[in-house]
Write an enzyme that holds these catalytic residues in place. Sequence first.
Site, mmCIF file in Angstrom:
data_model
loop_
_atom_site.group_PDB
_atom_site.id
_atom_site.type_symbol
_atom_site.label_atom_id
_atom_site.label_comp_id
_atom_site.label_asym_id
_atom_site.label_seq_id
_atom_site.Cartn_x
_atom_site.Cartn_y
_atom_site.Cartn_z
ATOM 1 N N LYS A 186 0.858 -1.190 0.000
ATOM 2 C CA LYS A 186 0.000 0.000 0.000
ATOM 3 C C LYS A 186 0.893 1.240 0.000
ATOM 4 C CE LYS A 186 -3.313 2.967 0.666
ATOM 5 N NZ LYS A 186 -4.318 3.274 -0.377
ATOM 6 N N CYS B 195 -2.460 9.999 -6.099
ATOM 7 C CA CYS B 195 -3.609 9.739 -5.235
ATOM 8 C C CYS B 195 -4.539 10.949 -5.281
ATOM 9 C CB CYS B 195 -3.186 9.480 -3.791
ATOM 10 S SG CYS B 195 -4.637 9.276 -2.715
ATOM 11 N N ASN C 113 -3.786 5.191 -12.367
ATOM 12 C CA ASN C 113 -4.483 5.265 -11.093
ATOM 13 C C ASN C 113 -5.963 5.533 -11.385
ATOM 14 O OD1 ASN C 113 -4.979 5.647 -8.250
ATOM 15 N ND2 ASN C 113 -2.880 6.359 -8.034
ATOM 16 N N SER C 114 -6.779 5.621 -10.339
ATOM 17 C CA SER C 114 -8.225 5.811 -10.560
ATOM 18 C C SER C 114 -8.486 7.155 -11.255
ATOM 19 C CB SER C 114 -8.959 5.799 -9.220
ATOM 20 O OG SER C 114 -8.440 6.809 -8.374
ATOM 21 N N GLY D 135 -12.063 0.108 -12.283
ATOM 22 C CA GLY D 135 -12.793 -1.053 -12.783
ATOM 23 C C GLY D 135 -13.204 -0.912 -14.241
HETATM 24 O O1 OXC Z 1 -3.324 6.434 -5.132
HETATM 25 C C1 OXC Z 1 -4.454 6.166 -4.711
HETATM 26 N N1 OXC Z 1 -5.460 6.026 -5.586
HETATM 27 C C2 OXC Z 1 -6.722 5.813 -5.192
HETATM 28 O O2 OXC Z 1 -7.613 5.755 -6.048
HETATM 29 N N2 OXC Z 1 -7.008 5.673 -3.867
HETATM 30 C C3 OXC Z 1 -5.969 5.529 -2.936
HETATM 31 C C4 OXC Z 1 -6.312 6.136 -1.603
HETATM 32 O O3 OXC Z 1 -7.259 6.932 -1.535
HETATM 33 O O4 OXC Z 1 -5.594 5.796 -0.655
HETATM 34 N N3 OXC Z 1 -4.706 6.010 -3.380
#
Ligand code: OXC
Length: 311
Positions: free
Chosen positions: A45, A130, A194-195, A222
């Site tokens: 993480k 993030c 990343n998201s 997703g």
């Molecule tokens: O880099 C991140 N990307 C995300 O989508 N969520 C996590 C987070 O919020 O910890 N961290």
Amino acid sequence: MVDISTSISGTTLPNVFFNASGVWCQHEDELQAMVESHSGALITKSATLAPRQGNPSPRYLPLPLGSISSMGLPNEGYEYYLRYACSFNYSRTKPLFISLSGLSLGDSVKMVEAFVAADLPCMLEINFSCPNVPGKPQLGYDFEAMDAALATLAPLIKKPFGIKLPPFFDIAHFDLVAAVCQKYSNLAFLTCVNSIGNGLAIDFETETALIKPKDGYGGLSGAMILNTALANVNAFYRRLPDKQIIGVGGVASGKEAFLHILAGASAVQIGTQLMEEGPAVFERLNKELAEIMAAKGYNTIEDFRGRLKTL
Ligand SMILES: O=C1NC(=O)NC(C(=O)O)N1
């Protein structure tokens, strides 16, 4: 028998799959489950200097086409993952990656210095993307700040390392970010994506946002981000022939993994599908990708990696 192994910066992964940082990797028991799974690697993480509780729950939710999450970087603090990296059995078949996400460049320098001093075989993935720490704009969308961070961190790290990038949506941004990355020869891989930051999921009946943090704003992941992820993997694959791309975003079966590799990915990370299915997902993905490769007549990843055709 097809071969789905790969290598990142010369380190062999017995297969292309591993967890996306953030999923099944905050605590040692989760990391052990990853070690025992059929993944080809594991990553921790994203660590910050001090431990963090993260954002209030509900902060993760599966959606019809993926998930929304706003965890807020909950983690045990970098020293926990440094201890884990020091005790990791590197003779195992699968390599360890370490994700770092400093809340400031100073924090990133302190964490990087500690890992460099430990001189371990694990590889660093610096998280520039993030979107969920309230009040902290993500470095990945500030190209000058990202360049400045790399100018400081790359020489410190010395060894090959990678960065976790947010999704980009403008060709000019692909060009700008690639030009920044090209300046750093030991920046060996880019993990895309990343998201998609700050989406909003709403409950129709209750007329309420589905997650608590930031008025319901959270990262989208997703199936719904697969095509954005493929575009980012391919855009940086085309622009950075001397670097490798790790693809992440929307992989739920061997088919999406095949598409990420066709787009140029040298390895594939799994987030939402791992969150929903658990580490057993890796045995299924290995089998499905191997079956697809056999059906198409490919023996190794390199037989088709990056061979996307255009019209
Ligand atoms: O880099 C991140 N990307 C995300 O989508 N969520 C996590 C987070 O919020 O910890 N961290």
